[in-house]
Design an enzyme around this catalytic site. Structure first.
Site, PDB file in Angstrom:
ATOM      1  N   SER A 147       0.834  -1.205   0.000  1.00  0.00           N
ATOM      2  CA  SER A 147       0.000   0.000   0.000  1.00  0.00           C
ATOM      3  C   SER A 147       0.863   1.248   0.000  1.00  0.00           C
ATOM      4  CB  SER A 147      -0.914   0.020   1.233  1.00  0.00           C
ATOM      5  OG  SER A 147      -1.605   1.257   1.316  1.00  0.00           O
ATOM      6  N   TYR A 160      -3.185  -1.214  10.234  1.00  0.00           N
ATOM      7  CA  TYR A 160      -3.139  -1.598   8.815  1.00  0.00           C
ATOM      8  C   TYR A 160      -1.810  -1.174   8.196  1.00  0.00           C
ATOM      9  CZ  TYR A 160      -4.239  -1.537   3.811  1.00  0.00           C
ATOM     10  OH  TYR A 160      -4.206  -1.726   2.456  1.00  0.00           O
TER      11      TYR A 160
END
Length: 254
Positions: A147, A160
């Protein structure tokens, strides 16, 4: 000849979003695609149907990746299915895409939530690679979906972010480990992508404007933007790229 003709690919979390886009693109390039799903069997079967409708090859396998036992189930089912259908139980491409997110801040995250997100986002890819090392052909590909939050600070989803930082480190170490076998290992780092996960906030005028303004290209990412990068890295065209974190954010926050 298509770039991935004769190749076999496993895409985890392939029933929707970025994973679905990757599965469709790899199949279009000629690969036989194993579409893994957790709980969305119908959605995975729809992806398989779409691939076959366009002349591609695909099959769906379900397994929950929140435990190592689930990873083992996926690998064992995959081996048995491939042996039955193709006479072999080898794969050429592994795409670690499956993952879960969180909207919890550092202060709000519980131990149970922390453990759950690390189980799916970090532990599962680790043990999936471990259990497929002997199945992965020399000269194969491992592609981890990370990400852009590993480059751009988003402290409101701390847990996350940490999982994706771990995936980047895993990518680097694995590239060194598997290099002697000619296996390349790379991570792709998406930014905001128009998927059903983001639909609630993204499909508003404010969300659209916010997401588009983040990118240097002035638009929101699409699953195909990420899938095309994965297809390139999966092909012989990406043979000299390994151990890299490929930014796929459309130049967000440059």
């Amino acid at each position: 000849m298509k770039r991935l003709e004769g190749k076999i690919a496993l895409v985890t979390g392939g029933s929707r979003g970025i994973g679905k886009g990757i599965a469709l693109q790899l199949a279009q390039e000629g690969a036989l695609v194993i579409v893994h799903y957790g709980n969305r069997r119908v959605a995975a079967e729809e992806v398989v149907h779409a691939i076959r409708a366009h002349g591609g090859q695909a099959l769906a396998i379900g397994a929950n990746l929140d435990t190592v036992a689930g990873v083992t189930d996926l690998v064992q089912t995959m081996k048995e299915t491939l042996l039955r259908l193709t006479g072999q139980n080898r794969i050429d491409i592994l795409v670690n895409n499956a993952g879960i997110g969180t909207s919890k801040t550092l202060e709000e995250t519980t131990e149970e939530e922390f453990d759950a997100i690390f189980a799916v986002n970090v532990k599962a890819p680790f043990f999936l690679v471990q259990q497929t090392l002997q199945l992965l052909r020399d000269g194969g590909r491992v592609i981890n979906i990370s990400s852009g939050v590993t480059r751009i600070a988003y402290p409101h989803i701390m847990a996350y972010n940490l999982t994706k930082g771990a995936i980047n480190t895993f990518t680097l170490q694995l590239a060194k480990l598997l290099g002697p076998r000619g296996i390349t290992v790379n991570a792709v780092l998406p930014g905001i992508v128009d998927t059903d996960v983001n639909a609630e906030w993204l499909h508003t005028p404010e969300g659209q404007q916010h997401a588009a303004e983040m990118s240097a290209l002035g638009r929101i990412g699409e699953p195909s933007d990420i899938a095309d990068i994965v297809a390139f890295l999966s092909s012989s065209d990406g043979r000299w790229i390994t151990g890299q974190m490929v930014d796929a954010t459309g130049g967000s926050h440059l």
